[in-house]
Enzyme design. Structure first.
Site, PDB file in Angstrom:
ATOM      1  N   LYS A  22      41.514  50.400  46.648  1.00  0.00           N
ATOM      2  CA  LYS A  22      42.974  50.564  46.521  1.00  0.00           C
ATOM      3  C   LYS A  22      43.488  49.877  45.261  1.00  0.00           C
ATOM      4  O   LYS A  22      44.216  50.472  44.470  1.00  0.00           O
ATOM      5  CB  LYS A  22      43.665  49.956  47.755  1.00  0.00           C
ATOM      6  N   ASN A  23      43.099  48.625  45.080  1.00  0.00           N
ATOM      7  CA  ASN A  23      43.682  47.860  43.978  1.00  0.00           C
ATOM      8  C   ASN A  23      43.099  48.228  42.611  1.00  0.00           C
ATOM      9  O   ASN A  23      43.529  47.716  41.595  1.00  0.00           O
ATOM     10  CB  ASN A  23      43.566  46.358  44.246  1.00  0.00           C
ATOM     11  N   CYS A 117      58.434  39.544  49.572  1.00  0.00           N
ATOM     12  CA  CYS A 117      57.734  40.358  50.574  1.00  0.00           C
ATOM     13  C   CYS A 117      57.147  39.431  51.622  1.00  0.00           C
ATOM     14  O   CYS A 117      57.291  38.210  51.537  1.00  0.00           O
ATOM     15  CB  CYS A 117      56.677  41.238  49.938  1.00  0.00           C
ATOM     16  N   ARG A 122      56.659  36.218  45.273  1.00  0.00           N
ATOM     17  CA  ARG A 122      56.007  37.093  44.305  1.00  0.00           C
ATOM     18  C   ARG A 122      56.879  37.492  43.116  1.00  0.00           C
ATOM     19  O   ARG A 122      57.170  38.676  42.900  1.00  0.00           O
ATOM     20  CB  ARG A 122      55.445  38.330  45.003  1.00  0.00           C
ATOM     21  N   ASP A 125      57.998  37.041  36.648  1.00  0.00           N
ATOM     22  CA  ASP A 125      58.431  36.399  35.403  1.00  0.00           C
ATOM     23  C   ASP A 125      57.364  36.477  34.310  1.00  0.00           C
ATOM     24  O   ASP A 125      57.688  36.601  33.124  1.00  0.00           O
ATOM     25  CB  ASP A 125      58.810  34.937  35.664  1.00  0.00           C
ATOM     26  N   GLN A 126      56.080  36.415  34.688  1.00  0.00           N
ATOM     27  CA  GLN A 126      55.019  36.428  33.679  1.00  0.00           C
ATOM     28  C   GLN A 126      54.921  37.791  32.986  1.00  0.00           C
ATOM     29  O   GLN A 126      54.646  37.866  31.798  1.00  0.00           O
ATOM     30  CB  GLN A 126      53.661  36.082  34.311  1.00  0.00           C
ATOM     31  N   ASP A 305      42.829  37.947  49.739  1.00  0.00           N
ATOM     32  CA  ASP A 305      42.871  39.159  50.554  1.00  0.00           C
ATOM     33  C   ASP A 305      41.818  39.174  51.670  1.00  0.00           C
ATOM     34  O   ASP A 305      41.784  40.104  52.476  1.00  0.00           O
ATOM     35  CB  ASP A 305      42.707  40.409  49.669  1.00  0.00           C
ATOM     36  N   ILE A 327      47.120  30.983  46.752  1.00  0.00           N
ATOM     37  CA  ILE A 327      47.708  32.058  45.930  1.00  0.00           C
ATOM     38  C   ILE A 327      49.117  32.435  46.397  1.00  0.00           C
ATOM     39  O   ILE A 327      50.033  32.541  45.597  1.00  0.00           O
ATOM     40  CB  ILE A 327      46.813  33.324  45.933  1.00  0.00           C
ATOM     41  N   ARG A 397      47.963  51.245  54.865  1.00  0.00           N
ATOM     42  CA  ARG A 397      48.240  51.103  53.432  1.00  0.00           C
ATOM     43  C   ARG A 397      46.949  50.876  52.648  1.00  0.00           C
ATOM     44  O   ARG A 397      46.855  51.264  51.491  1.00  0.00           O
ATOM     45  CB  ARG A 397      49.156  49.892  53.177  1.00  0.00           C
TER      46      ARG A 397
HETATM   47  C1  EPZ Z   1      47.231  41.534  43.413  1.00  0.00           C
HETATM   48  O1  EPZ Z   1      48.612  41.277  43.635  1.00  0.00           O
HETATM   49  C2  EPZ Z   1      46.770  42.402  44.552  1.00  0.00           C
HETATM   50  N1  EPZ Z   1      47.529  43.644  44.549  1.00  0.00           N
HETATM   51  C3  EPZ Z   1      46.952  41.651  45.869  1.00  0.00           C
HETATM   52  O2  EPZ Z   1      46.426  42.449  46.895  1.00  0.00           O
HETATM   53  C4  EPZ Z   1      46.184  40.339  45.797  1.00  0.00           C
HETATM   54  O3  EPZ Z   1      46.450  39.584  46.964  1.00  0.00           O
HETATM   55  C5  EPZ Z   1      46.625  39.538  44.578  1.00  0.00           C
HETATM   56  O4  EPZ Z   1      46.488  40.349  43.379  1.00  0.00           O
HETATM   57  C6  EPZ Z   1      45.829  38.268  44.374  1.00  0.00           C
HETATM   58  O5  EPZ Z   1      44.472  38.571  44.244  1.00  0.00           O
HETATM   59  C7  EPZ Z   1      47.165  44.650  43.761  1.00  0.00           C
HETATM   60  O6  EPZ Z   1      46.193  44.590  43.017  1.00  0.00           O
HETATM   61  C8  EPZ Z   1      47.954  45.897  43.864  1.00  0.00           C
HETATM   62  P1  EPZ Z   1      49.332  38.171  41.351  1.00  0.00           P
HETATM   63  P2  EPZ Z   1      49.510  40.742  42.449  1.00  0.00           P
HETATM   64  O7  EPZ Z   1      50.300  38.651  40.311  1.00  0.00           O
HETATM   65  O8  EPZ Z   1      48.922  41.200  41.175  1.00  0.00           O
HETATM   66  C9  EPZ Z   1      52.436  34.486  41.339  1.00  0.00           C
HETATM   67  C10 EPZ Z   1      46.387  43.352  49.076  1.00  0.00           C
HETATM   68  O9  EPZ Z   1      46.384  42.879  50.233  1.00  0.00           O
HETATM   69  N2  EPZ Z   1      53.115  35.160  40.204  1.00  0.00           N
HETATM   70  O10 EPZ Z   1      47.948  37.883  40.925  1.00  0.00           O
HETATM   71  O11 EPZ Z   1      50.905  41.100  42.757  1.00  0.00           O
HETATM   72  C11 EPZ Z   1      52.543  35.285  42.614  1.00  0.00           C
HETATM   73  O12 EPZ Z   1      53.773  35.080  43.270  1.00  0.00           O
HETATM   74  C12 EPZ Z   1      47.282  42.784  47.995  1.00  0.00           C
HETATM   75  O13 EPZ Z   1      45.695  44.314  48.728  1.00  0.00           O
HETATM   76  C13 EPZ Z   1      54.202  34.578  39.613  1.00  0.00           C
HETATM   77  O14 EPZ Z   1      54.672  33.492  40.003  1.00  0.00           O
HETATM   78  O15 EPZ Z   1      49.307  39.179  42.562  1.00  0.00           O
HETATM   79  C14 EPZ Z   1      51.349  34.775  43.378  1.00  0.00           C
HETATM   80  O16 EPZ Z   1      51.680  33.569  43.992  1.00  0.00           O
HETATM   81  C15 EPZ Z   1      48.323  41.853  48.473  1.00  0.00           C
HETATM   82  N3  EPZ Z   1      54.792  35.213  38.549  1.00  0.00           N
HETATM   83  C16 EPZ Z   1      50.309  34.530  42.283  1.00  0.00           C
HETATM   84  O17 EPZ Z   1      51.059  34.406  41.079  1.00  0.00           O
HETATM   85  C17 EPZ Z   1      54.332  36.395  38.071  1.00  0.00           C
HETATM   86  O18 EPZ Z   1      54.919  36.922  37.112  1.00  0.00           O
HETATM   87  C18 EPZ Z   1      49.281  35.641  42.115  1.00  0.00           C
HETATM   88  O19 EPZ Z   1      49.958  36.888  42.039  1.00  0.00           O
HETATM   89  C19 EPZ Z   1      53.223  36.991  38.686  1.00  0.00           C
HETATM   90  C20 EPZ Z   1      52.627  36.356  39.752  1.00  0.00           C
END
Ligand code: EPZ
Length: 418
Positions: A22-23, A117, A122, A125-126, A305, A327, A397
């Site tokens: 999926k991802n 969510c 989530r 900002d980055q 995950d 995370i 999903r």
């Molecule tokens: C990806 O989410 C995956 N989703 C998630 O899978 C997975 O849990 C996650 O990476 C971590 O491995 C997809 O690939 C579609 P992040 P993502 O940006 O990219 C913080 C599942 O169950 N953050 O790596 O959205 C954020 O809040 C899902 O399949 C900021 O603060 O995660 C989190 O605490 C759920 N600012 C951490 O970083 C930002 O701009 C990691 O988030 C971006 C992220």
């Protein structure tokens, strides 16, 4: 609404094939917004998230065809920019990934802010910080991100934390930018490398994916692609735990064992016999489960995950352990449901202390997010008696027909209407 009825206590045995990831599918689909040429995917998982994403892409003029099951062909000849609406972004945060590609290709993009969510705030900002550094002007209006730019410029971006989607978004933006972009503290998840390979196939110049420093030299045009979606490592890990928790013997075929190595090592510590070949991994239960503490981390660390599924396994270990989630700030919602099935878990901020119990008992439980629902299914498979898992739309999903595939391993699980 559908729910699962599980008659627990049966050891799962046999083989199951991993589905496409999926991802990985979502960023591959997103990259078609950059393509000047047709795009073809095979081994596409049949998931709610894939469907939602295809709806989103249609908003930008992409024409989607399905020449055969699990195959998608995308005609990109009428691609245009537009708006990613709240209703789609709200249900699938990965939608925010269209921002970078649309902006770099068309100089304008509007994307709804995703909001919080179930698993945490989530923020994005980055993503925005990186695009601004590349020259974008970004304003937030009525809950929407409005981004404008001339041609984006290559820059050096250092992420404040590892972000998987943030890394992918900026990689795609940089692919058509002027000059070279360097992403520091980039995510090393396999899905990032998969996207890098794809961009290179399209004519991009990406190096360093799979390490914390990725370099992207912008090009003027990217062509189409043809790709088979690699296997889903989280689904693979979930099936491995299903074998372990039921005291069974399960082999997952067509997977990439290296992608689940952090789980493999913990399962071995827990006393399971885990063997692997080039594209398969086998989990054989072998005596009592030992407690193993874990702390989630970015890849190659233990994946967030799989945290819920591993916690479920540990509820049946001989002793106590600590599960720490680093995370997401709110990813223990399964714990309270597991307690309702007889587990002994006390959460304290981002750590859950799990004291193993003799057995779990079937109960009515409620899924709150995708991986939490998988963990409840696992608990139901191991529990004595009947379990009803409600709100299984969460599991749909990210897991393709999970009940049918578990049944081939001998599970007694049925989908029923509420
Ligand atoms: C990806 O989410 C995956 N989703 C998630 O899978 C997975 O849990 C996650 O990476 C971590 O491995 C997809 O690939 C579609 P992040 P993502 O940006 O990219 C913080 C599942 O169950 N953050 O790596 O959205 C954020 O809040 C899902 O399949 C900021 O603060 O995660 C989190 O605490 C759920 N600012 C951490 O970083 C930002 O701009 C990691 O988030 C971006 C992220």
């Amino acid at each position: 609404m559908d729910q699962f009825l599980i008659h627990g206590g049966k050891a799962l045995r046999g083989g199951v094939e991993a589905a496409g990831s999926k991802n990985a599918t979502l960023p591959i689909l997103t990259a078609s917004l950059l393509a000047d040429g047709p795009c073809r995917l095979s081994r596409v998982p049949n998931l709610r998230d894939t469907e939602t994403f295809l709806k989103l892409l249609a908003e930008f003029g992409l024409r989607i065809e399905r020449p055969a099951p699990r195959r998608i062909a995308i005609d990109t000849s009428e691609v245009r920019t537009g708006t990613a609406p709240y209703d789609l972004v709200r249900t699938m945060r990965a939608s925010v990934m269209v921002l970078g590609p649309l902006l770099t290709r068309f100089g304008r993009a509007q994307v709804s802010l995703p909001g919080g969510c179930a698993i945490g705030a989530r923020p994005i900002d980055q993503h925005l910080k990186g695009l601004e550094a590349m020259g974008a002007e970004i304003s937030i209006k009525d809950g929407y991100i409005d981004a404008r730019a001339g041609r984006l410029k290559g820059v050096r971006v250092s992420f404040d934390m590892v972000t998987v989607t943030g890394t992918k978004n900026l990689m795609m933006a940089a692919a058509l930018a002027e000059g070279t972009t360097v992403l520091e503290n980039a995510a090393q998840e396999p899905e990032v490398s998969i996207l890098a390979d794809l961009l290179n196939q399209m004519g991009g110049r990406v190096t360093g994916a799979g390490t914390p420093i990725i370099e992207i030299e912008g090009v003027d045009r990217l062509g189409g692609y043809e790709v088979g979606v690699p296997p889903d490592r989280i689904e693979t890990g979930t099936f491995m735990i299903a074998g372990a928790i039921t005291g069974g013997d399960v082999t997952i075929h067509r997977c990439i064992p290296e992608h689940v190595r952090s789980l493999t090592l913990r399962l071995r510590e827990a006393g399971l016999d885990v063997t692997e070949g080039n594209d398969w991994v086998r989990v054989l239960a072998n005596g009592p489960l030992q407690p193993v503490s874990i702390k989630t981390a970015a890849y190659p660390g233990f994946p967030t995950d799989l945290q819920a599924q591993f916690m479920t396994l540990m509820t049946l270990a001989r002793g106590s352990c600590a599960i720490s989630e680093t995370i997401f700030e709110n990813r223990f919602m399964h714990a309270a449901e597991l307690v309702r099935m007889g587990a002994n878990i006390a959460t304290d901020g981002r750590t859950a202390h799990v004291e193993g119990v003799e057995s779990l008992a079937g109960a009515h439980v409620m899924a709150t997010d995708l991986r939490a629902s998988a963990s409840l299914v696992l608990a139901g498979l191991a529990a004595k008696g009947d379990t009803i898992v409600r709100r299984v739309y969460h599991i749909d999903r990210g897991y393709e027909r999970i009940e049918e595939r578990l049944r081939t391993l001998g599970a007694e699980i049925e989908r029923v209407s509420e």
